[in-house]
Design an enzyme around this catalytic site. Structure first.
Site, mmCIF file in Angstrom:
data_model
loop_
_atom_site.group_PDB
_atom_site.id
_atom_site.type_symbol
_atom_site.label_atom_id
_atom_site.label_comp_id
_atom_site.label_asym_id
_atom_site.label_seq_id
_atom_site.Cartn_x
_atom_site.Cartn_y
_atom_site.Cartn_z
ATOM 1 N N ARG A 1 0.856 -1.172 0.000
ATOM 2 C CA ARG A 1 0.000 0.000 0.000
ATOM 3 C C ARG A 1 0.899 1.231 0.000
ATOM 4 O O ARG A 1 2.067 1.161 0.373
ATOM 5 C CB ARG A 1 -0.937 0.024 1.211
ATOM 6 C CG ARG A 1 -0.240 -0.056 2.547
ATOM 7 C CD ARG A 1 -1.230 -0.140 3.705
ATOM 8 N NE ARG A 1 -1.881 1.132 3.919
ATOM 9 C CZ ARG A 1 -1.372 2.117 4.671
ATOM 10 N NH1 ARG A 1 -0.183 1.976 5.240
ATOM 11 N NH2 ARG A 1 -2.025 3.238 4.850
ATOM 12 N N ARG B 1 -2.432 10.766 2.321
ATOM 13 C CA ARG B 1 -3.203 11.504 3.323
ATOM 14 C C ARG B 1 -3.899 12.694 2.659
ATOM 15 O O ARG B 1 -3.235 13.528 2.045
ATOM 16 C CB ARG B 1 -2.284 12.014 4.432
ATOM 17 C CG ARG B 1 -1.614 10.903 5.212
ATOM 18 C CD ARG B 1 -0.787 11.513 6.334
ATOM 19 N NE ARG B 1 0.036 10.521 6.992
ATOM 20 C CZ ARG B 1 1.001 10.809 7.853
ATOM 21 N NH1 ARG B 1 1.254 12.077 8.146
ATOM 22 N NH2 ARG B 1 1.715 9.864 8.413
ATOM 23 N N ARG C 1 20.519 -5.145 2.606
ATOM 24 C CA ARG C 1 20.929 -3.936 1.910
ATOM 25 C C ARG C 1 21.813 -3.170 2.889
ATOM 26 O O ARG C 1 21.555 -3.143 4.093
ATOM 27 C CB ARG C 1 19.726 -3.072 1.513
ATOM 28 C CG ARG C 1 18.911 -3.663 0.398
ATOM 29 C CD ARG C 1 19.657 -3.755 -0.918
ATOM 30 N NE ARG C 1 19.875 -2.424 -1.510
ATOM 31 C CZ ARG C 1 20.718 -2.200 -2.509
ATOM 32 N NH1 ARG C 1 21.447 -3.184 -3.002
ATOM 33 N NH2 ARG C 1 20.848 -0.984 -3.017
ATOM 34 N N ARG D 1 19.352 10.350 0.022
ATOM 35 C CA ARG D 1 18.956 11.514 0.810
ATOM 36 C C ARG D 1 20.172 12.216 1.383
ATOM 37 O O ARG D 1 21.262 11.657 1.448
ATOM 38 C CB ARG D 1 18.001 11.124 1.933
ATOM 39 C CG ARG D 1 18.494 10.066 2.898
ATOM 40 C CD ARG D 1 17.420 9.736 3.925
ATOM 41 N NE ARG D 1 17.810 8.668 4.814
ATOM 42 C CZ ARG D 1 17.115 8.276 5.870
ATOM 43 N NH1 ARG D 1 15.989 8.896 6.162
ATOM 44 N NH2 ARG D 1 17.515 7.285 6.639
ATOM 45 N N GLU E 1 23.614 9.864 1.862
ATOM 46 C CA GLU E 1 23.373 8.448 2.135
ATOM 47 C C GLU E 1 23.289 7.672 0.827
ATOM 48 O O GLU E 1 22.434 7.951 -0.018
ATOM 49 C CB GLU E 1 22.076 8.310 2.932
ATOM 50 C CG GLU E 1 21.786 6.926 3.425
ATOM 51 C CD GLU E 1 20.605 6.889 4.375
ATOM 52 O OE1 GLU E 1 19.745 6.013 4.187
ATOM 53 O OE2 GLU E 1 20.526 7.745 5.284
ATOM 54 N N TYR F 1 13.497 -6.245 10.143
ATOM 55 C CA TYR F 1 13.659 -4.806 10.291
ATOM 56 C C TYR F 1 12.806 -4.341 11.463
ATOM 57 O O TYR F 1 11.633 -4.670 11.560
ATOM 58 C CB TYR F 1 13.247 -4.065 9.019
ATOM 59 C CG TYR F 1 13.390 -2.563 9.193
ATOM 60 C CD1 TYR F 1 14.635 -1.967 9.112
ATOM 61 C CD2 TYR F 1 12.286 -1.775 9.507
ATOM 62 C CE1 TYR F 1 14.787 -0.611 9.316
ATOM 63 C CE2 TYR F 1 12.430 -0.414 9.711
ATOM 64 C CZ TYR F 1 13.678 0.160 9.608
ATOM 65 O OH TYR F 1 13.834 1.502 9.825
ATOM 66 N N ASP G 1 12.014 -0.778 13.950
ATOM 67 C CA ASP G 1 12.255 0.580 14.406
ATOM 68 C C ASP G 1 12.703 0.517 15.860
ATOM 69 O O ASP G 1 12.558 -0.510 16.533
ATOM 70 C CB ASP G 1 10.988 1.425 14.276
ATOM 71 C CG ASP G 1 10.696 1.808 12.830
ATOM 72 O OD1 ASP G 1 11.656 1.997 12.069
ATOM 73 O OD2 ASP G 1 9.508 1.906 12.464
#
Length: 365
Positions: A170, A174, A247, A278, A298, A346, A348
């Protein structure tokens, strides 16, 4: 004799070390690098807290986790609002009404929805065969080509037509004028940097830096009753079944003799021709007013052994390989695997804290 040998002074190992120490357990933390903190390590340069391994913004809706980290640091009110640079055009992220107004001049949510639906309908297919088809299916040509395609191809090192559609299940859209990237209730960055926060977590433990556990495993294992291992699980088993895929990322950091380089902490470069994904301007994480600034470009990279593994590639092949290692791990009597690398997923920072607290409750009786 220690109660626990903790391999890795990152967030997972540090939280566990604190919880164990508070319960009177003796912990030895060994770390391969020359610093604590793992990938959330920050270092002061020109009075600016530099995120050495990329931007880390703490965000969560888990009040227990938020309250927990508050005891180690005061957090500022930083809100993650990155922008995208596509050939000199600036767009707000995540995709919101500010983005759509810049793209098409639309003003109302109804106009934006109609435009996205019109563009997506032109590429509609019931069974997208790759990431490009999936993205076009969801948001149409303009958003995909300007803000998704190039960035994604750089991040994964493959053309969008070569990537599976599942990578983009998805796309968050917003229909409000809100540039806050995260939906979480709590958000911020520790004042004074993450390293100081981790230092407090490790206050009760003995810490040895520059120690490669896998090279000295036999003698180190003798020092403790149990081992908490937060390194790569495949490396622990000598890559017996093969390497798990990651990665990696490299950084080009420089000090600039100007006060403000880009006006934002994070600017994504979404065109493929720009090699980095970025640029981070670290002072903006703490609303800095220093006369100089520090920026980091980066660059995503294909991981090879010896590189720092950042993002696990959780496709079908790698997940099956991880399960093979998991079966070995389940037979270990003395070793517990944890963290991003130990569990090959992964996470956070708030997930890492929650997982470490969960293990602490189960293990530290």
């Amino acid at each position: 004799m220690y109660d626990y040998l903790i391999v890795g002074a990152g967030l997972f190992g540090s939280v566990f070390a604190y919880e164990a120490g508070m319960r009177g357990k003796r912990c030895l933390v060994v770390e391969k690098r020359d610093h604590i903190g793992g990938n959330i390590y920050t270092k002061k340069v020109e009075g600016i807290e530099v995120h050495q391994y990329g931007a880390h913004i703490f965000h969560t809706s888990n009040k227990e986790v938020w309250d927990y980290v508050q005891q180690f640091a005061e957090f500022n009110r930083y809100t993650n609002s990155p922008v995208a640079n596509y050939k000199g055009e600036i767009y707000n992220l995540p995709f919101n009404m500010n983005t759509f107004n810049k793209l098409w001049g639309v003003v109302t949510p109804q106009e934006a929805k109609a435009k996205i639906e019109e563009q997506a309908a032109a590429y509609r297919t019931d069974h997208p065969a790759n990431l490009e088809e999936q993205a076009l299916n969801l948001v149409g040509k303009d958003i995909y080509e300007k803000l998704i395609k190039g960035y994604t191809q750089k991040q994964w090192g493959h053309l969008a037509t070569e990537l599976p559609p599942e990578i983009i299940k998805r796309i968050p859209v917003r229909y409000i004028y809100d540039n806050n990237y995260f939906n979480d209730i709590y958000q911020g960055i520790p004042i004074g940097g993450y390293t100081a926060m981790v230092e407090k977590m490790l206050g009760h433990a003995d810490v040895r830096l520059g120690i490669d556990y896998l090279e000295q495993r036999e003698e180190l294992d003798k020092l403790a009753k149990k081992v908490i291992y937060t390194g790569p699980i495949d490396a622990f088993y000598g890559y017996r079944f093969g390497e798990l895929e990651y990665r990696s990322v490299s950084f080009e950091t420089e000090v600039l003799d100007i006060e403000n380089y880009q006006g934002n902490a994070v600017v994504n470069y979404t065109e493929y021709e720009v090699p980095y994904t970025r640029i981070i301007e670290h002072k903006h994480f703490e609303f800095g007013t220093q006369e100089k600034t520090v920026i980091s470009k980066e660059y995503p990279a294909k991981w090879k052994r010896g590189d720092e593994p950042y993002y696990p590639v959780n496709n079908e092949k790698n997940n099956a390989l991880y399960q093979s290692y998991c079966q070995l791990a389940e037979q270990e009597g003395k070793v517990i695997f944890g963290g991003r690398l130990g569990t090959y997923k992964y996470m956070d920072m708030h997930h890492v804290v929650a997982e470490a607290l969960k293990l602490s409750k189960e293990e530290l009786i």
